[in-house]
Enzyme design. Structure first.
Site, PDB file in Angstrom:
ATOM      1  N   LYS B 180       1.011  -0.956   0.203  1.00 50.91           N
ATOM      2  CA  LYS B 180      -0.093  -0.292   0.619  1.00 50.91           C
ATOM      3  C   LYS B 180       1.121   0.913   0.361  1.00 50.91           C
ATOM      4  O   LYS B 180       1.677   1.885   0.974  1.00 50.91           O
ATOM      5  CB  LYS B 180      -0.944   0.366   1.285  1.00 50.91           C
ATOM      6  CG  LYS B 180      -1.497   1.692   1.345  1.00 50.91           C
ATOM      7  CD  LYS B 180      -2.766   2.040   0.455  1.00 50.91           C
ATOM      8  CE  LYS B 180      -3.358   2.886   1.486  1.00 50.91           C
ATOM      9  NZ  LYS B 180      -2.490   4.051   2.648  1.00 50.91           N
ATOM     10  N   SER B 236       1.528   4.646  12.392  1.00 53.14           N
ATOM     11  CA  SER B 236       0.382   5.785  13.828  1.00 53.14           C
ATOM     12  C   SER B 236      -0.313   4.473  14.661  1.00 53.14           C
ATOM     13  O   SER B 236      -0.248   3.270  14.289  1.00 53.14           O
ATOM     14  CB  SER B 236      -0.107   6.837  14.172  1.00 53.14           C
ATOM     15  OG  SER B 236      -1.926   5.985  13.500  1.00 53.14           O
ATOM     16  N   GLY B 240      -2.953   1.386  13.151  1.00 55.25           N
ATOM     17  CA  GLY B 240      -2.030   0.668  13.171  1.00 55.25           C
ATOM     18  C   GLY B 240      -3.763  -0.336  13.998  1.00 55.25           C
ATOM     19  O   GLY B 240      -3.531  -0.951  13.818  1.00 55.25           O
ATOM     20  N   GLU B 259       3.936  -2.274  13.909  1.00 50.68           N
ATOM     21  CA  GLU B 259       5.295  -0.730  15.050  1.00 50.68           C
ATOM     22  C   GLU B 259       4.681  -0.049  14.743  1.00 50.68           C
ATOM     23  O   GLU B 259       4.160   0.773  13.624  1.00 50.68           O
ATOM     24  CB  GLU B 259       6.488  -0.752  13.894  1.00 50.68           C
ATOM     25  CG  GLU B 259       7.613  -0.624  14.708  1.00 50.68           C
ATOM     26  CD  GLU B 259       8.256   0.408  14.169  1.00 50.68           C
ATOM     27  OE1 GLU B 259       9.008  -0.032  12.887  1.00 50.68           O
ATOM     28  OE2 GLU B 259       8.334   2.072  14.552  1.00 50.68           O
ATOM     29  N   CYS B 295      10.623   7.285  14.733  1.00 49.67           N
ATOM     30  CA  CYS B 295      10.244   6.176  15.764  1.00 49.67           C
ATOM     31  C   CYS B 295      10.977   5.850  17.105  1.00 49.67           C
ATOM     32  O   CYS B 295      10.603   5.765  18.095  1.00 49.67           O
ATOM     33  CB  CYS B 295       9.574   4.775  15.311  1.00 49.67           C
ATOM     34  SG  CYS B 295      10.161   3.589  13.848  1.00 49.67           S
ATOM     35  N   GLU B 386       3.667   9.197  22.135  1.00 50.29           N
ATOM     36  CA  GLU B 386       4.539   9.484  21.753  1.00 50.29           C
ATOM     37  C   GLU B 386       4.582  11.122  20.543  1.00 50.29           C
ATOM     38  O   GLU B 386       3.299  11.417  21.096  1.00 50.29           O
ATOM     39  CB  GLU B 386       5.409   8.984  20.457  1.00 50.29           C
ATOM     40  CG  GLU B 386       5.744   9.647  19.670  1.00 50.29           C
ATOM     41  CD  GLU B 386       6.120   8.104  18.232  1.00 50.29           C
ATOM     42  OE1 GLU B 386       4.840   7.212  18.166  1.00 50.29           O
ATOM     43  OE2 GLU B 386       7.268   7.725  17.602  1.00 50.29           O
TER      44      GLU B 386
END
Lengths: 516, 516
Positions: B180, B236, B240, B259, B295, B386
């Site tokens: 994608k 994100s 996710g 992740e 990340c 985060e």
């Protein structure tokens, strides 16, 4: 396998007492065990988390010894445990004695897996210059996840229950265990728990290393308990899927390893069908082993049309005719089985053997149905579902295309068995399909035996398990309870022993990319 | 990392065209690419499934060569691809050139992992007598899962996108890939796809081995597509988690390796704080590397109270003051960043550096906040989340208890960094906590570099990933796309080469329990 709920004993405002039931006699006795409250479940999980840090700090040698001591304590109570299981499961004594031996063997096997140490997957990359510039010192191994919740199965009161493979592999990985006792054998569960807990105490470990909880609500609370880090489950698709979703819905989701239902295919090719009588007898024995209450029971038997196929089917029926009536693990499971047989009766073309009438409570008889491959391929999916108990569906096919069409629509399964003759070159396509559809592929053998060894795989694609990469039997069962951690630039003195340059544990490791 | 949506170009009834945006200039160009329809997504996934069987039948040697050819084709288009990425990401040229080199290196690394062959985990147990009776011949290895859907990240247009680690490890495992394209760099994605597809065609493989889809709806359709067997995702927490739930809700659920977000802690102990100036400069550089869009960015900086801690914080601020204004990957990401900074501004005690005013579109400045460990431990969890971009939160602590309290409430993360002095014996408890809370533990180093090697772990407990047992960087990234199959009693001639007695592939295997 089928779901079953607790028989409960509620008296006025007293806590609910757990009941032990004898499926053969229909008798019950109230145990001196209460349903575990949600508060207690949460507390036991927290105690397990506290024990986890202590346990992770012990040596592999200590951990291996603990598993060995568990085997000893289990065997010490062997006669007593078999009596409890006889009452609760209606399984024959030799089978239960063998299962107990296997369970002790499995604990010792995992003791050896721990001592061998390669499950840590220790890998050391010394600092180096790469085409991408300098790489720091990197050292990777696997650490225990934390407390594991174990939901044992109904059908193996020892080998897949309190002292079974999930518990053994979790302890081997360095994880404390909180078991949810199975409602079909609570007294056996308590007895096994007592034996294992004696080993825990004898080793001087905190008691929180092992706990047991009772009750349907306690099971749900256990999956929700914040201190639980992972779940091992053996049971029905419905119960497994519900608990798996529960584990996923937590604020912090946790891995859930469920072994669910499996309608295991067994294919006899034209060249294989030459041994019609031998295979027919073997199929009948395998599908009724343990009253058909094996998750590896061959449930879908693919047989060619023609004389040899007819002889094979006749041999199955003849063997079934010699069987006495059977007692299943519980009234609930037997009721579920009879419902499943009735569904098959409505969907299959022919009933080859058996009659649901005349059976009640936990008592059942074997059944065999037949359908053509073409009908099977087009039929409702319920025809292809697992029916837990002594029943199988024979699917008759004409040629390779006919067989392939029927196999392609079958669900994935734990096992896939194939009986072939000497001209085995033509069967490669079936083996390729089998490896796509199952976790274990068997040639000229029956799927019901599941050996404890390094190379065993007991798992398969959905719906046979929730995680096709996992196994619940064999050395790799330990993989489910570990996660990797890499240490970067950590001084030798602060590293775990397994990752120091001097390989003091003497384990197999990868050093700078090379397995040593 | 932050979510971002497509800029779309819709003209009357025409299909929606994909737009490539330049975040530095605010300019856009309409690409000659349409959003992929749900029907096309399903068809591409089916094509991939057809290719999967073909691909699984090729040798390891062939597979390794394909990965090498992909590296060559990627490098061949290197200048062009870097130009496309410069336009779409605003990342500096040297960084993009380095990232492209790294991505080619990663493809070659996985080529070597394939050739080495131990990822198959081949294990042979010859038939034997065990204490449990005769055990049949059992041989276990791992087979590819099937077509993998890859959702690349915004922040690494090469290394974690179309030709990145998920794609490389999936091909290494023997799985076709459907990517994608990330909406922040669709032209770069198309360019990379073209390069990889050239390698596929050049190798004579079916084109279905690699596909690419565009559009938000196409992404959802890809997770739903029945032929897709697994998903790799970098992005994100919100996106996710939503896609993970989608993968779980399928009639046949599939593994999802996401992740997600990570607020990486970096702890400076009292003995470590002696090197205040050096560490302060290093922290400032690490937290602003790639405009803080890593990340692994250190987001929570634990610094002791007192003079040395003050000097360290001053050194961070001094270094930040020397930075120019920065351009983030997209307007959406910058807007999200400014919102996050405003939240921190409301929750933290002190703003040490930075000012949100005066920035617009994709342009931002660095920020630094401070809070006491006590406040941090009691504060709303949003303070501990985060914030993707060039910002960090300094947490000041008095003593070990103060530090421990603050660390215990922190979420799990991808990395955990620790700066210690020579008296490092007292820091063992922090390393133990770090290993519980993160996938990679770093001593006296910064977390932002993630080396491609055998011992790398890039993953961690929830919420940093959906699966703490997995890594998306390093050799073990291949594990995500494999599942075990055991062959029982299968004649030598029908076994895959890796499991025959003669080890013709020359790979590391376990034979009768011993690694050889």
């Amino acid at each position: 396998v089928a779901a079953v709920h607790y028989a409960l004993w509620r008296e006025k405002d007293n806590p609910v007492k757990i009941v032990s039931s004898n499926p053969a006699e229909g008798t019950q006795r109230v145990l001196d065990i209460e349903e575990t409250s949600t508060e207690s479940v949460i507390e036991l999980a927290e105690r397990a988390r506290d024990a986890a840090q202590w346990y992770a700090a012990q040596s592999l040698h200590w951990r291996s010894d603990l598993l060995g001591a568990m085997a000893v304590e289990l065997e010490r109570d062997g006669d007593h445990l078999v009596e409890l299981a006889l009452f609760e499961t209606a399984l024959p004594r030799p089978r239960l004695e063998g299962e107990l031996r296997r369970t002790a063997f499995q604990l010792r096997f995992f003791a050896s897996v721990v001592a061998e140490g390669s499950f840590l997957q220790a890998s050391i990359d010394h600092a180096t210059d790469s085409p991408m510039g300098p790489l720091p010192d990197l050292r990777r191994w696997r650490v225990p996840l934390g407390p594991v919740a174990v939901f044992g199965s109904s059908n193996f009161p020892f080998a897949f229950s309190v002292p079974g493979g999930d518990t053994a592999s979790a302890f081997a990985a360095g994880c404390p265990v909180v078991v949810k006792a199975h409602p079909a054998h609570p007294a056996t569960s308590e007895g096994c728990y007592d034996a294992l807990q004696r080993a825990v105490r004898g080793a001087g470990a905190p008691e929180g290393l092992l706990a047991i909880v009772y009750g349907f609500e306690a099971g749900k609370a256990l999956v929700d308990a914040p201190a639980i880090a992972a779940v091992g489950f053996t049971g029905s698709v419905a119960a497994g899927r519900a608990l798996w979703q529960r584990a996923n819905a937590r604020p912090v989701p946790i891995p859930f390893f469920g072994e669910l239902g499996s309608a295991n295919p067994l294919v006899v090719t034209r060249s294989g069908a030459v041994r019609s009588s031998e295979i027919g007898i073997g199929v009948a024995e395998s599908m009724t082993l343990g009253v058909g209450q094996f998750c590896t029971k061959p449930g879908l038997i693919f047989v060619p049309n023609g004389d040899e196929g007819n002889a094979l089917v006749a041999a199955i029926v003849e063997t079934l005719e010699k069987l006495s009536d059977m007692t299943m693990l519980s009234v609930g499971i037997a009721t579920h089985f009879r419902q499943g047989v009735n569904v098959l009766d409505g969907l299959a073309t022919t009933r080859l053997y058996g009659d649901s009438n005349g059976y009640a409570e936990a008592h059942v008889g074997a059944s065999l149905f037949e359908v053509s491959a073409g009908t099977f391929a087009k039929a409702a999916t319920t025809l292809r579902d697992e029916c837990f108990g002594p029943v199988a569906l024979v699917i008759r096919y004409d040629d390779v295309d006919d067989l392939r069409g029927a196999l392609e629509v079958s669900d994935a399964a734990l096992t896939f068995s194939l009986f072939v003759g000497d001209s085995d070159r033509d069967e490669k396509w079936i083996l390729e399909l089998a490896a796509r559809k199952a976790g274990r592929v068997i040639v000229n053998g029956y799927p019901t035996g599941v050996g404890v060894s390094w190379s065993m795989q007991h798992g398969g694609p959905w719906p046979s398990t929730t995680n096709a990469a996992a196994t619940s039997v064999g050395a790799a069962a330990i993989d489910r309870w570990l996660r990797p951690v890499t240490y970067q630039g950590v001084p030798e003195g602060l590293l775990p022993a397994a990752l120091r340059d001097a390989n003091s544990l003497g384990i197999s490791r990868r050093v700078d990319g090379v397995v040593r």
